[in-house]
Design a protein around this motif. Structure first.
Motif, short mmCIF file in Angstrom:
data_model
loop_
_atom_site.label_atom_id
_atom_site.label_comp_id
_atom_site.label_asym_id
_atom_site.label_seq_id
_atom_site.Cartn_x
_atom_site.Cartn_y
_atom_site.Cartn_z
N THR A 25 -7.26 -7.61 -0.87
CA THR A 25 -8.16 -6.51 -0.56
C THR A 25 -7.52 -5.54 0.42
N LEU A 26 -6.81 -6.08 1.42
CA LEU A 26 -6.08 -5.24 2.36
C LEU A 26 -5.08 -4.36 1.63
N ASN A 27 -4.39 -4.92 0.64
CA ASN A 27 -3.38 -4.17 -0.09
C ASN A 27 -3.95 -2.98 -0.85
N THR A 28 -5.22 -3.04 -1.18
CA THR A 28 -5.82 -1.90 -1.88
C THR A 28 -5.83 -0.65 -1.00
N LEU A 29 -5.74 -0.86 0.31
CA LEU A 29 -5.75 0.28 1.23
C LEU A 29 -4.39 0.99 1.24
N GLN A 30 -3.37 0.38 0.61
CA GLN A 30 -2.08 1.07 0.49
C GLN A 30 -2.18 2.26 -0.44
N THR A 31 -3.03 2.16 -1.45
CA THR A 31 -3.11 3.20 -2.47
C THR A 31 -4.51 3.77 -2.59
N ASN A 32 -5.31 3.56 -1.58
CA ASN A 32 -6.68 4.08 -1.61
C ASN A 32 -6.64 5.60 -1.80
N ALA A 33 -7.29 6.09 -2.85
CA ALA A 33 -7.21 7.51 -3.21
C ALA A 33 -7.67 8.41 -2.08
N SER A 34 -8.78 8.03 -1.44
CA SER A 34 -9.29 8.88 -0.36
C SER A 34 -8.35 8.86 0.83
N ALA A 35 -7.67 7.71 1.03
CA ALA A 35 -6.71 7.64 2.13
C ALA A 35 -5.53 8.56 1.88
N GLY A 146 -16.92 8.24 1.19
CA GLY A 146 -16.16 7.17 0.54
C GLY A 146 -14.87 6.81 1.22
N SER A 147 -14.66 7.31 2.44
CA SER A 147 -13.37 7.11 3.12
C SER A 147 -13.25 5.70 3.70
N MET A 148 -12.05 5.14 3.56
CA MET A 148 -11.68 3.88 4.19
C MET A 148 -10.35 4.10 4.90
N PRO A 149 -10.11 3.41 6.01
CA PRO A 149 -8.83 3.60 6.70
C PRO A 149 -7.67 3.10 5.86
N ALA A 150 -6.53 3.77 5.95
CA ALA A 150 -5.33 3.31 5.27
C ALA A 150 -4.84 2.02 5.92
N TYR A 151 -3.88 1.40 5.28
CA TYR A 151 -3.38 0.06 5.60
C TYR A 151 -3.10 -0.13 7.11
N PHE A 152 -2.25 0.71 7.67
CA PHE A 152 -1.85 0.53 9.08
C PHE A 152 -3.03 0.80 10.02
N ARG A 153 -3.83 1.79 9.71
CA ARG A 153 -4.99 2.07 10.54
C ARG A 153 -5.94 0.88 10.56
N PHE A 154 -6.17 0.31 9.37
CA PHE A 154 -7.07 -0.83 9.30
C PHE A 154 -6.54 -1.98 10.15
N LEU A 155 -5.26 -2.29 10.03
CA LEU A 155 -4.69 -3.41 10.79
C LEU A 155 -4.75 -3.15 12.30
N THR A 156 -4.61 -1.90 12.70
CA THR A 156 -4.72 -1.57 14.12
C THR A 156 -6.14 -1.83 14.62
N ILE A 157 -7.14 -1.41 13.84
CA ILE A 157 -8.54 -1.69 14.20
C ILE A 157 -8.78 -3.19 14.24
N ASN A 401 4.09 -4.09 -2.40
CA ASN A 401 4.11 -2.69 -1.99
C ASN A 401 3.82 -1.85 -3.23
N PHE A 402 2.67 -1.17 -3.21
CA PHE A 402 2.25 -0.38 -4.36
C PHE A 402 2.63 1.09 -4.23
N ASN A 403 3.31 1.44 -3.15
CA ASN A 403 3.58 2.85 -2.89
C ASN A 403 4.88 3.35 -3.51
N VAL A 404 5.73 2.43 -4.01
CA VAL A 404 7.01 2.81 -4.62
C VAL A 404 7.14 2.07 -5.94
N SER A 405 7.55 2.77 -6.98
CA SER A 405 7.70 2.13 -8.29
C SER A 405 8.98 1.31 -8.34
N VAL A 406 8.98 0.28 -9.21
CA VAL A 406 10.17 -0.55 -9.38
C VAL A 406 11.33 0.29 -9.88
N GLU A 407 11.05 1.23 -10.75
CA GLU A 407 12.11 2.11 -11.27
C GLU A 407 12.79 2.88 -10.15
#
Length: 522
Positions: A25-35, A146-157, A401-407
Motif C-alpha cells: 500500500t505504501l508503494n502505491t504512493l510512489q505513483t499516486n496520480a494526485s501526488a 483526493g490528495s494523499m502524501p507521496a512516498y517520502f512525505r508519508f514516511l516522514t509523517i 520502484n514503479f517510477n522507472v521502467s525496466v527498459e
C-alpha cells in the motif's frame, strides 16, 4: 466510512502478510496520480511543499507544535549526512537515551528508515502505526481533492507519529533532499542542526551552483548549527539569527590512545567530528550543567554501524566491498577507501586475485564522471545491472520502484557499459544486442571484460561462480547464462580470491545486501 484496515489482528492474519500488505500500500504512493500532479504544481513554488506537508500532518492527527517534544537533531548535507546521523545517534544512545532515527533511503527493508534505539522498527509496530496514519489520511482525502502524501512525505509523517507514540528522548532526522523545502523542515524547533560537506547534486531541485545548494541546505537553521567547511551557509545562519560554529579536525580532540571509528574511510573522520559537536551541543542543552562523559562519546564513535557505507563482507574466497557513493565527490572517497583496503586483502591472498566492479547509478547522476574515477582501480571485469534485486518476481515489496521502467534501467546500464569501454580505450563492437534467454535479457555479446545482467542476483551469481556459499543456496533460482558467457568467467574460477567493489547507488548496494546478508531480511 471507516478504513478497512482500522482494526485487525496481526496474530490472526499473520504478521508477515499484514506487513507486506502495508508495504504494498505504501508503494502505491510512489505513483499516486494526485501526488505527481502535486509535484508538478509545486516545482515552481517550492514553499507550497511545506504548506502541503502541514496539511497532511494535520490530517494524520498531528500538530506541528507536538514535534517540539522530540528534542530533534536535524542534519543535512550533500555527502556524509547519513553517517553523521548514525554516529550521533550511537553516541547519545550510549548515554542511555531512548533514540529515534529517521533516514533515507533504506537498503533492504523500508522499516530501516525508522529506528528506535538503533534498530529498525519491528514489523508488528510498523504495521500498526502505518495503518493508523494511512487510514486517517485516506478517510480525509475526499475533502481534500483526493490528495494523499507521496512516498517520502508519508514516511516522514509516520516517523513523527512513531517517535511520539514510542516516547523517544530525542530524534535524529536526516534531511531527504536540500533543506529549506524538504518535508522534514516542518520541524519548528530543532535543538541543534548540522551540515555535512556540500557538493553538486540534485541540481534540478536545488540549483546548479554551490551557492544555490548552500542556501537550500541552510534553510534548516533554527537555533544552533555546527557546520564544517561551508562558509556560504554562515550567511544564511546570520540571516535567521543562528549561533554557528565550525567543527575542528578529529585530530584536535583529546583522547587516551588512538580514536577509533566504527565506519571505515578517511572521509568519515569529518563526519565523526560533526557528530561529536552535535552530540555535545545536545547534551549541554539537555543537562544544562553537569559532566559529559568522554568515554561514552568515543565509545559511541567506535561502535557505530551504518551498512552499505565503506562496508566489507568476506564470504570465503569472495570479498565484497560495498559503498553507496553516487556523486563524483563521494566516489573519490570510495576509490580512496578501496585503494587502501583492497591491497591489504590482496597481500594475504597467496595467489592471483580478480578485481570486479559491479556498478549502477540512477537519476541525473554523471555516470561517466564516476566511472572515470574508477578506471585506475584496474578491474579485470566491469559488470553492470539495474537496481532490480531478482529478475523473477518475488513478494519482496520493500525494493520495488514503479517510477522507472525496466527498459530505461537496462538502457542506462548499456550506456554505462559503453562509457566504461571508451574510458578504457576499447573499441565499440557495432550492432551489439541484448541476448534473450528464457524470456529475460541477459548480457550483451561483446568481446570484452564488460557485461550487463538483468538483475543484481544474476550479476552476483556470475561474478562469484558458485564460490560464495551464501549465493549457492540450492533454494535460490539460478538464471541460465549462455556457455560463451560462462567461458568468460574462467579467470574468476581459477583465481585464489575475487574482490568485488559494489558502488554507484545505495539502491544497488541495498539490493546486493539483500542477497549477501540474509540477516537483513529477517
Amino acid at each position: 466510512m471507516g478504513c478497512k484496515h482500522e482494526s485487525f489482528s496481526l496474530r490472526s492474519c499473520g504478521v508477515m502478510n499484514v506487513f507486506q500488505d502495508a508495504v504494498c500500500t505504501l508503494n502505491t504512493l510512489q505513483t499516486n496520480a494526485s501526488a505527481l500532479e502535486q509535484v508538478k504544481r509545486e516545482r515552481g513554488h517550492p514553499e507550497l511543499q511545506l504548506q502541503a506537508m502541514r496539511g497532511f500532518l494535520q490530517r494524520a492527527g498531528l500538530k506541528v507544535d507536538e514535534l517540539d517534544r522530540l528534542n530533534i537533531i536535524h542534519v543535512t548535507g550533500t555527502k556524509g549526512k547519513g553517517s553523521t546521523c548514525a554516529f550521533t545517534e550511537q553516541i547519545l544512545r550510549n548515554y542511555g537515551f531512548r533514540t529515534g532515527f529517521y533516514s533515507s533511503p533504506h537498503l533492504v527493508q523500508v522499516r530501516e528508515r525508522i529506528r528506535i534505539n538503533g534498530q529498525p522498527i519491528g514489523k508488528e509496530l510498523f504495521t500498526k502505526y502505518f495503518w493508523q496514519v494511512y487510514c486517517r489520511l485516506e478517510e480525509t482525502k475526499d475533502a481534500h481533492g483526493g490528495s494523499m502524501p507521496a512516498y517520502f512525505r508519508f514516511l516522514t509523517i509516520l516517523a513523527f507519529h512513531i517517535f511520539l507514540q514510542e516516547k523517544v528522548d530525542l530524534a535524529v532526522f536526516e534531511v531527504g533532499i536540500g533543506g529549506a523545502y524538504d518535508c522534514t523542515n516542518i520541524i519548528r524547533r530543532s535543538w541543534v542542526c548540522g551540515i555535512s560537506s556540500l557538493g553538486i547534486d540534485h541540481t534540478s531541485i536545488l540549483g546548479d551552483t554551490i551557492e544555490k545548494i548552500a542556501w537550500q541546505k541552510g534553510g534548516i537553521f533554527k537555533v544552533i548549527i555546527w557546520k564544517k567547511n561551508t562558509k556560504l551557509c554562515m550567511l544564511r545562519g546570520f540571516s535567521v539569527n543562528c549561533s554557528l560554529s565550525v567543527c575542528p579536525d578529529l585530530e584536535e580532540y583529546q583522547s587516551e590512545g588512538s580514536l577509533r571509528l566504527g565506519l571505515a574511510g578517511h572521509h568519515q573522520r569529518s563526519n565523526a567530528s560533526l557528530a561529536l559537536q552535535l552530540s555535545h551541543t545536545w547534551l549541554q542543552r539537555h543537562f544544562l550543567t553537569g559532566v559529559i562523559y568522554i568515554y561514552d562519546v568515543f565509545t559511541g564513535l567506535a561502535e557505530t554501524e551504518w551498512p552499505g557505507r565503506n562496508q566489507t563482507l568476506k564470504h570465503g574466497p569472495v570479498t565484497y566491498f560495498l559503498d553507496g557513493a553516487h556523486t563524483t565527490r563521494s566516489m573519490q572517497a570510495c576509490v580512496r577507501w578501496f585503494n587502501e583496503i583492497a591491497p591489504q586483502h590482496e597481500r594475504n591472498a597467496g595467489g592471483p586475485v580478480m578485481r570486479v566492479l559491479l556498478f549502477n547509478a540512477t537519476g541525473e547522476r554523471d555516470c561517466a564522471a564516476m566511472l572515470k574515477l574508477l578506471v585506475p582501480c584496474l578491474f579485470d571485469f566491469a559488470v553492470f545491472c539495474p537496481n532490480i534485486t531478482e529478475a523473477i518476481a518475488t513478494c519482496n515489496a520493500d525494493q520495488q520502484n514503479f517510477n522507472v521502467s525496466v527498459e530505461n534501467m537496462l538502457t542506462r546500464c548499456l550506456d554505462n557499459q559503453q562509457s566504461w569501454r571508451v574510458l578504457n580505450g576499447q573499441e565499440e563492437k557495432p550492432g551489439a544486442e541484448l541476448l534473450i534467454g528464457g524470456g529475460l535479457p541477459l548480457v550483451p555479446e561483446r568481446q570484452s571484460h564488460t557485461l550487463v545482467f538483468p538483475c543484481i542476483l544474476s550479476a552476483l551469481q556470475w561474478i562469484s561462480q558458485g564460490r560464495d556459499s551464501v549465493l549457492s543456496d540450492p533454494n535460490r533460482c539460478v538464471i541460465p547464462v549462455k556457455p560463451s558467457i560462462n567461458a568468460k568467467a574462467d579467470p574468476l574460477r581459477e583465481a585464489v580470491n575475487i574482490h568485488v567493489l559494489i558502488t554507484g547507488s545505495l539502491h544497488l548496494v541495498g539490493g546486493a545486501l539483500k542477497h549477501l546478508d540474509p540477516a537483513l531480511n529477517s
